[in-house]
Design a protein around this motif. Structure first.
Motif, PDB file in Angstrom:
ATOM      1  N   LEU A  32       0.842  -1.189   0.000  1.00 30.10           N
ATOM      2  CA  LEU A  32       0.000   0.000   0.000  1.00 30.10           C
ATOM      3  C   LEU A  32       0.878   1.239   0.000  1.00 30.10           C
ATOM      4  CD1 LEU A  32      -2.808   1.391   0.404  1.00 30.10           C
ATOM      5  CD2 LEU A  32      -2.428   1.143   2.878  1.00 30.10           C
ATOM      6  N   LEU A  33       0.549   2.174  -0.900  1.00 30.24           N
ATOM      7  CA  LEU A  33       1.258   3.446  -0.982  1.00 30.24           C
ATOM      8  C   LEU A  33       0.263   4.566  -0.688  1.00 30.24           C
ATOM      9  CD1 LEU A  33       3.772   5.161  -1.764  1.00 30.24           C
ATOM     10  CD2 LEU A  33       2.877   5.152  -4.115  1.00 30.24           C
ATOM     11  N   ILE A  34       0.562   5.372   0.328  1.00 28.71           N
ATOM     12  CA  ILE A  34      -0.277   6.518   0.681  1.00 28.71           C
ATOM     13  C   ILE A  34       0.495   7.788   0.359  1.00 28.71           C
ATOM     14  CG2 ILE A  34      -1.422   7.733   2.571  1.00 28.71           C
ATOM     15  CD1 ILE A  34      -1.937   5.056   3.887  1.00 28.71           C
ATOM     16  N   VAL A  35      -0.100   8.639  -0.453  1.00 27.19           N
ATOM     17  CA  VAL A  35       0.552   9.875  -0.897  1.00 27.19           C
ATOM     18  C   VAL A  35      -0.301  11.061  -0.429  1.00 27.19           C
ATOM     19  CG1 VAL A  35       1.545  11.115  -2.853  1.00 27.19           C
ATOM     20  CG2 VAL A  35       1.329   8.615  -2.943  1.00 27.19           C
ATOM     21  N   ALA A  45       9.523   9.872 -11.190  1.00 26.95           N
ATOM     22  CA  ALA A  45       8.960   9.293  -9.972  1.00 26.95           C
ATOM     23  C   ALA A  45       7.463   9.055 -10.145  1.00 26.95           C
ATOM     24  CB  ALA A  45       9.221  10.212  -8.780  1.00 26.95           C
ATOM     25  N   PHE A  46       6.803   9.974 -10.816  1.00 26.27           N
ATOM     26  CA  PHE A  46       5.375   9.808 -11.094  1.00 26.27           C
ATOM     27  C   PHE A  46       5.131   8.569 -11.942  1.00 26.27           C
ATOM     28  CE2 PHE A  46       1.744  10.742 -13.923  1.00 26.27           C
ATOM     29  CZ  PHE A  46       0.746  10.799 -12.980  1.00 26.27           C
ATOM     30  N   ARG A  47       5.990   8.362 -12.952  1.00 30.14           N
ATOM     31  CA  ARG A  47       5.851   7.171 -13.801  1.00 30.14           C
ATOM     32  C   ARG A  47       6.101   5.902 -12.995  1.00 30.14           C
ATOM     33  NH1 ARG A  47       8.167  10.690 -17.734  1.00 30.14           N
ATOM     34  NH2 ARG A  47      10.278   9.989 -17.217  1.00 30.14           N
ATOM     35  N   ALA A  48       6.964   5.989 -11.968  1.00 26.28           N
ATOM     36  CA  ALA A  48       7.204   4.823 -11.103  1.00 26.28           C
ATOM     37  C   ALA A  48       5.947   4.470 -10.320  1.00 26.28           C
ATOM     38  CB  ALA A  48       8.368   5.107 -10.153  1.00 26.28           C
ATOM     39  N   VAL A  49       5.192   5.489  -9.902  1.00 27.79           N
ATOM     40  CA  VAL A  49       3.933   5.237  -9.205  1.00 27.79           C
ATOM     41  C   VAL A  49       2.920   4.632 -10.166  1.00 27.79           C
ATOM     42  CG1 VAL A  49       2.009   6.314  -7.967  1.00 27.79           C
ATOM     43  CG2 VAL A  49       4.345   7.064  -7.520  1.00 27.79           C
ATOM     44  N   GLY A  57      -0.338  -2.602  -7.515  1.00 23.58           N
ATOM     45  CA  GLY A  57      -0.106  -1.927  -6.246  1.00 23.58           C
ATOM     46  C   GLY A  57      -1.258  -1.014  -5.878  1.00 23.58           C
ATOM     47  N   LYS A  58      -1.580  -0.953  -4.598  1.00 25.84           N
ATOM     48  CA  LYS A  58      -2.699  -0.133  -4.128  1.00 25.84           C
ATOM     49  C   LYS A  58      -2.182   1.262  -3.766  1.00 25.84           C
ATOM     50  CE  LYS A  58      -5.294  -4.122  -2.465  1.00 25.84           C
ATOM     51  NZ  LYS A  58      -6.299  -4.049  -3.545  1.00 25.84           N
ATOM     52  N   VAL A  59      -2.840   2.275  -4.321  1.00 31.92           N
ATOM     53  CA  VAL A  59      -2.421   3.659  -4.112  1.00 31.92           C
ATOM     54  C   VAL A  59      -3.588   4.462  -3.548  1.00 31.92           C
ATOM     55  CG1 VAL A  59      -1.509   5.749  -5.193  1.00 31.92           C
ATOM     56  CG2 VAL A  59      -0.841   3.490  -6.087  1.00 31.92           C
ATOM     57  N   PHE A  60      -3.301   5.243  -2.526  1.00 29.43           N
ATOM     58  CA  PHE A  60      -4.266   6.200  -2.005  1.00 29.43           C
ATOM     59  C   PHE A  60      -3.576   7.552  -1.940  1.00 29.43           C
ATOM     60  CE2 PHE A  60      -5.979   8.490   1.729  1.00 29.43           C
ATOM     61  CZ  PHE A  60      -7.256   8.726   1.252  1.00 29.43           C
ATOM     62  N   ALA A  61      -4.123   8.534  -2.648  1.00 29.45           N
ATOM     63  CA  ALA A  61      -3.505   9.859  -2.699  1.00 29.45           C
ATOM     64  C   ALA A  61      -4.552  10.911  -2.403  1.00 29.45           C
ATOM     65  CB  ALA A  61      -2.881  10.096  -4.076  1.00 29.45           C
ATOM     66  N   SER A  62      -4.133  11.968  -1.698  1.00 28.48           N
ATOM     67  CA  SER A  62      -5.087  12.993  -1.278  1.00 28.48           C
ATOM     68  C   SER A  62      -4.587  14.379  -1.638  1.00 28.48           C
ATOM     69  CB  SER A  62      -5.323  12.890   0.234  1.00 28.48           C
ATOM     70  OG  SER A  62      -4.113  13.122   0.937  1.00 28.48           O
ATOM     71  N   GLY A  63      -5.472  15.332  -1.524  1.00 31.60           N
ATOM     72  CA  GLY A  63      -5.121  16.714  -1.764  1.00 31.60           C
ATOM     73  C   GLY A  63      -4.726  16.970  -3.213  1.00 31.60           C
ATOM     74  N   ARG A 100      -8.707  16.544  -2.954  1.00 28.79           N
ATOM     75  CA  ARG A 100      -9.156  15.430  -3.775  1.00 28.79           C
ATOM     76  C   ARG A 100      -8.588  14.137  -3.197  1.00 28.79           C
ATOM     77  NH1 ARG A 100      -6.555  18.418  -7.453  1.00 28.79           N
ATOM     78  NH2 ARG A 100      -5.261  16.719  -8.181  1.00 28.79           N
ATOM     79  N   LEU A 101      -9.318  13.072  -3.353  1.00 30.23           N
ATOM     80  CA  LEU A 101      -8.849  11.759  -2.968  1.00 30.23           C
ATOM     81  C   LEU A 101      -8.806  10.896  -4.212  1.00 30.23           C
ATOM     82  CD1 LEU A 101     -10.781  11.030   0.340  1.00 30.23           C
ATOM     83  CD2 LEU A 101      -8.626  12.199   0.005  1.00 30.23           C
ATOM     84  N   TRP A 102      -7.705  10.176  -4.370  1.00 28.70           N
ATOM     85  CA  TRP A 102      -7.546   9.286  -5.511  1.00 28.70           C
ATOM     86  C   TRP A 102      -7.255   7.884  -5.001  1.00 28.70           C
ATOM     87  CZ3 TRP A 102      -8.344  11.858 -10.036  1.00 28.70           C
ATOM     88  CH2 TRP A 102      -8.146  13.241 -10.027  1.00 28.70           C
ATOM     89  N   ALA A 103      -7.667   6.901  -5.760  1.00 25.43           N
ATOM     90  CA  ALA A 103      -7.392   5.522  -5.361  1.00 25.43           C
ATOM     91  C   ALA A 103      -7.127   4.677  -6.590  1.00 25.43           C
ATOM     92  CB  ALA A 103      -8.576   4.950  -4.585  1.00 25.43           C
ATOM     93  N   ALA A 104      -6.177   3.765  -6.472  1.00 23.69           N
ATOM     94  CA  ALA A 104      -5.897   2.802  -7.531  1.00 23.69           C
ATOM     95  C   ALA A 104      -5.931   1.404  -6.932  1.00 23.69           C
ATOM     96  CB  ALA A 104      -4.529   3.063  -8.165  1.00 23.69           C
TER      97      ALA A 104
END
Length: 222
Positions: A32-35, A45-49, A57-63, A100-104
């Motif tokens: 899990l990756l929380i950003v 680095a963005f392309r790595a995500v 991989g599970k991603v949770f990003a906010s703001g 904003r909240l994002w999820a993958a």
């Protein structure tokens, strides 16, 4: 800071990943990756995500996470990162100047329990509740959890656990200004708790213990 504070009261070790580590493929070591609001992220680095998300991989990003590159140029996330979906039932839509909240690769129901997340200003306790569900979604097991008497997540108590010589050792600190009564929930029932600091047996009824403010507790469970 708010994301770390929320995670710190969930009884797990929190690790940080730098852009350099992401480029070295270290994201694959995590479930899990929380950003939390990383506005400016360099392109590689963005392309790595993106690669991490596309590999499951599970991603949770906010703001404003990922909004700008290293030169301050705005990114078009909808075209570059189709795996990221806003955490509501609405279609993908960028709402600039709003949190904003994002999820993958995360079940939307995990996030929808917090309400209209796309317009929600997150505080540490929001991160705490969301992260608790994200950890379960990612299959990250925890040796024990803490709950208040009413069954809600305990807030303000930092705790960790280790196995030592066949016993579970719990470390707890109540950072609140008042005492807290908490329930220790484990996979196997605890019969007895021993305070390793003063070698006394702790009063332990119905899985409840009382923690005094700012007083570290080191427990051995049987």
């Amino acid at each position: 800071k708010k994301a770390y504070e929320g995670l710190n009261f969930l009884g797990i070790p929190v690790k940080f990943v730098t852009e350099r580590q992401a480029l070295a493929g270290k994201l694959q070591d995590y479930r899990l990756l929380i950003v939390p609001g990383a506005d400016y992220v360099r392109d590689d680095a963005f392309r790595a995500v993106v690669k991490y998300a596309r590999s499951g991989g599970k991603v949770f990003a906010s703001g404003e996470a990922f909004r700008f590159d290293q030169h301050g140029r705005e990114r078009e996330l909808s075209s570059e990162f189709p795996e990221l979906k806003i955490a509501t039932k609405a279609p993908l839509k960028l709402v600039m100047n709003h949190p904003r909240l994002w999820a993958a690769n995360i079940n939307p129901e995990v996030l929808q329990k917090e309400g209209n997340l796309s317009h929600l200003s997150l505080d540490a306790q929001h991160y705490n509740r969301i992260s608790d569900r994200l950890l379960d979604e990612a299959g990250i097991t925890r040796a024990f959890r803490l709950y208040d008497v009413d069954g809600s997540l305990t807030w303000g108590v930092e705790f960790k656990s280790v196995e030592f010589q066949g016993r579970k050792i719990f470390s707890l600190v109540n950072w609140l200004k008042e005492s807290a009564t908490v329930r220790i929930a484990t996979q196997t029932r605890i019969q007895k708790l021993k305070n390793l600091i003063d070698n006394s047996e702790l009063a332990f009824k119905n899985e409840l213990i009382e923690l005094k403010p700012m007083e570290p507790v080191l427990l051995s469970a049987e």
